[in-house]
Structures are given as C-alpha cells and as structure tokens.
Motif scaffolding. Sequence first.
Motif, short mmCIF file in Angstrom:
data_model
loop_
_atom_site.label_atom_id
_atom_site.label_comp_id
_atom_site.label_asym_id
_atom_site.label_seq_id
_atom_site.Cartn_x
_atom_site.Cartn_y
_atom_site.Cartn_z
N ALA A 104 0.80 -1.33 -0.04
CA ALA A 104 -0.08 -0.08 0.04
C ALA A 104 0.80 1.24 0.04
N ALA A 105 1.91 1.25 0.61
CA ALA A 105 2.74 2.29 0.83
C ALA A 105 3.45 2.72 -0.53
N ILE A 106 3.73 1.71 -1.33
CA ILE A 106 4.50 1.69 -2.40
C ILE A 106 3.22 2.19 -3.52
N ASP A 107 2.20 1.55 -3.47
CA ASP A 107 1.02 2.25 -4.32
C ASP A 107 0.51 3.42 -4.26
N GLU A 108 0.70 3.80 -2.99
CA GLU A 108 0.26 5.26 -2.64
C GLU A 108 1.47 6.43 -3.05
N GLY A 109 2.56 5.77 -3.49
CA GLY A 109 3.77 6.77 -3.84
C GLY A 109 4.44 7.27 -2.66
N LEU A 110 4.37 6.49 -1.31
CA LEU A 110 4.98 7.24 -0.33
C LEU A 110 6.27 6.54 -0.22
N ALA A 111 6.48 5.33 -0.59
CA ALA A 111 7.74 4.70 -0.29
C ALA A 111 8.10 4.13 -1.72
N ASP A 112 9.55 3.76 -1.67
CA ASP A 112 9.91 3.14 -2.86
C ASP A 112 10.49 1.67 -2.47
N LEU A 113 11.08 1.54 -1.37
CA LEU A 113 11.27 0.27 -0.79
C LEU A 113 10.88 0.21 0.62
N VAL A 114 10.78 -1.01 1.21
CA VAL A 114 10.37 -1.20 2.58
C VAL A 114 11.02 -2.43 3.11
N GLY A 115 11.51 -1.76 4.38
CA GLY A 115 12.40 -2.66 5.13
C GLY A 115 11.58 -3.36 6.29
N PHE A 116 11.89 -4.75 6.39
CA PHE A 116 11.41 -5.65 7.35
C PHE A 116 12.57 -5.90 8.27
N GLY A 117 12.49 -5.86 9.43
CA GLY A 117 13.50 -5.98 10.42
C GLY A 117 13.30 -7.50 11.10
N ARG A 118 12.74 -7.49 11.99
CA ARG A 118 12.70 -9.03 12.91
C ARG A 118 12.11 -9.91 12.00
N PRO A 119 11.22 -9.71 11.14
CA PRO A 119 10.95 -10.87 10.08
C PRO A 119 12.20 -11.63 9.55
N PHE A 120 13.33 -10.72 9.29
CA PHE A 120 14.24 -11.12 8.48
C PHE A 120 15.20 -12.36 9.13
N VAL A 121 15.07 -11.87 10.87
CA VAL A 121 15.60 -12.65 11.55
C VAL A 121 15.36 -14.18 11.31
N ALA A 122 14.19 -14.67 11.29
CA ALA A 122 13.82 -16.23 11.43
C ALA A 122 13.50 -16.58 10.18
N ASN A 123 13.31 -15.50 9.04
CA ASN A 123 13.17 -16.09 7.84
C ASN A 123 13.84 -15.64 6.87
N PRO A 124 14.95 -16.59 6.59
CA PRO A 124 16.11 -16.16 5.52
C PRO A 124 15.56 -15.84 4.12
N ASP A 125 14.32 -16.55 3.87
CA ASP A 125 13.71 -16.42 2.59
C ASP A 125 12.53 -15.53 2.54
N LEU A 126 12.54 -14.46 3.43
CA LEU A 126 11.41 -13.81 3.65
C LEU A 126 10.64 -13.32 2.33
N PRO A 127 11.55 -12.68 1.26
CA PRO A 127 10.62 -12.36 0.03
C PRO A 127 9.97 -13.30 -0.27
N ALA A 128 10.46 -14.54 -0.65
CA ALA A 128 9.71 -15.77 -1.33
C ALA A 128 8.48 -16.07 -0.25
N ARG A 129 8.53 -16.17 1.01
CA ARG A 129 7.67 -16.36 1.70
C ARG A 129 6.43 -15.41 1.67
N MET A 130 6.63 -14.09 1.58
CA MET A 130 5.79 -13.01 1.59
C MET A 130 5.04 -13.08 0.22
N GLU A 131 5.69 -13.12 -0.79
CA GLU A 131 5.24 -13.22 -2.43
C GLU A 131 4.19 -14.47 -2.41
N HIS A 132 4.48 -15.51 -1.73
CA HIS A 132 3.71 -16.77 -1.79
C HIS A 132 2.84 -17.00 -0.82
#
Length: 372
Positions: free
Chosen positions: A309-337
């Motif tokens: 939503a932040a990207i769609d609204e033009g407020l952000a270009d990239l978004v950081g995910f902190g603690r989720p990356f600690v336990a999810n080394p494949d976080l982008p794939a998990r979120m996408e699917h």
Amino acid sequence: MSLSLFQPVTMANFELKNRIVMPPMTRSRASQPGDVANEMMATYYAQRASAGLIISEGTQISATAKGYAWTPGIYTEAQIAGWRKVTNAVHQAGGVMFAQLWHVGRVTHPDNIGGEQPISSSAVAAKGVKVFIDNGSAEPGFVDVTEPRAMTHDDINDVIVEFKQAALNAIRAGFDGVELHGANGYLINQFIDSQANHRNDEYGGSLDNRLRFLDRVVGALVEAVGAERVGVRLAPLTTLNGTVDDDPETTYVAAAELLNRHCIAYLHIAEVDWDDAPDTPKSFKQALRKAFKGTLIYAGRYQADSAQAAIDEGLADLVGFGRPFVANPDLPARMEHGLPLAQHDPNTLFGGAEQGLIDYPTYEMAGSEAPR
C-alpha cells in the motif's frame, strides 16, 4: 495484490531484484578481540541475499564510536578483511549490500571505549539508557550510560574525518555503498534533536545550525565514495536513547531537503515500531516525499500488504522488514507466495553463536512442517 513489491527496481546506479530491504539489526556476534566480522556473519547475510537491498548492522567507525559489546567495526585492516568475507558471500548469492556507519556519541560507557569519556553535541547524559558492556570480567551485562563531554570543534572535525575514512574502508571491504546512521538517538541525532543539543555555537540553537553536522558528514561521505553510494537513516518521531525534538516534522522535512541537495541514493526512515506506537502521519510522509526526490525507504511494523500500500500510494519506494528477516532467511519468497512466517527467538537476538543467527531454515528446507 500488485507484484510491484516483488519486482525489480532501480536505485541510483543499482538494479535491485525487489523493493524489499533487510534493514540494519544489531546482532553482537563480531569476533573478539578486535570486533571483527566473521564467517558466521557472512553466512547469515548471504542466507538473506534475496532481499533487494541489505543494510549491515551498525558498524562503528572508530574505537570510541562503539556503544555495545561485540558489535563490529570498520576502522582496522582486520575489520576490513572480515567484512570482505561478508560482502563476497552476499555478492556470490546475488545480493546488494550497504554498510551502516555508526557513531553512538553519548550512548555508551567507558568500558566499551577504552576508558574514554563519551562525546556528544552537549554534556547531557541520556537518562534511563543502558548499554551492554564486556569489561573482561565474568559478568558482562547492562550498565547505565555515563555523562558525555561536549565535542570541541577539533572533535567535530576529527569525527567527520573518521566517517569519511570509514566510507572508504567500506568500499575497500566490498560494500556497494554506505548508510549514515542518523537515527535512534546516536551521535548525528544528538546534534539534530533540539532537546539533546544545548550548544550555542554554529552547531546548536537554530534548525540550520543543528543540521550542520549532518550536512558536513554527508558531504564528506559523498566526497569519499560518490552520492550514488550514500544513504542516510533518520528516525523523526522516535525518542530512543533520550533524543527528543520539539518540532520533529519541521526538523525532519528540513533534513530531507538538505539531503536532497546532496543527491544521495536514498533516505531511510525508521518509524516508531513498538506495539502501541502511533502511526506516522500521512501528511508528514507526503511532505518528506515532496522534500526528497531520491529513493525513499520506510521500515517499522510493515507487513506485505501495508508495504504494498505504501508503494502503491507513492509514499515509499522500498520497505524494510527487520525482525521478520531474523527467522525467515527467505522472507521475500514467503511474502510473495503467502507462506507462513517463522517467529524468532528473542533470547538469541544479541550475542551467542550460530543458534538464533544462521540455523533458521528456509520454508522449503523446513519441509511441510510449520516453520518454527
């Protein structure tokens, strides 16, 4: 859901595989003595190289810039060599990585900086703030920070030189760029925020004066490595480590305008992220977007849908995910699917060895069982 969060994007001269950022997170696992990045850290970052951009944990620019035990530095040859192991591993895995350059200012204790008195914009202690020390005894632990001394003009010039050299060291170590840590109550923040800065010279008082140190440090980084290799992290509304500004929206829109004049690669905004924290006003985000024309990154309490939503609204270009990356080394794939996310063990966030750092499996490796 639109796929833009997961599609490639250009940031300055870099082609990023997606708009997902692994932001800086202190993990306190540098090798001792010497605060040296190591093979274990190389594995950790390489496991997460599917992020569009990785920003390293805070990395002290000098021996007296250090706030916490066991955090890595980037001012000795051994430290540069250690980080080169990390960047080589990340690049072999197809990642892009910036080094976060860190001076904690008053947020430290003499036991962490060779017995020296901490420095800050002013001789004002951070009330109620504790830091982790290892003074060589059998009982390292948290202690209250001590009162700093106000930086002289020579101190200011020396620290600017240290930042510049750290940026050069980072490029030697194989990083693609550097991020200036101007957030969370550390040294840059101690000059910007009005209640932490009690100076009456050209570095204090008016807003322009309080932004002068930031301006000079960023100018030094740009001169050292090029504007396209420089990012800055700010935390406008947080009060971490005792820094408070009387008019943060005005202050940080002005900071964004200043950074825009330097034509840096990105501005990274750390939002307040505790559970009941207020949201950053949309009007403030719109003002930051108007002030800064480069890539804008936000981090703090985002999930895939709110990031999109932040990207769609033009407020952000990239978004950081902190603690989720600690336990999810494949976080982008998990979120996408739409796969479930593992939860991290808070007891292994800081210090220790491989447990809680590199032993979290990918979803595929975990098999059909629910991830831990």
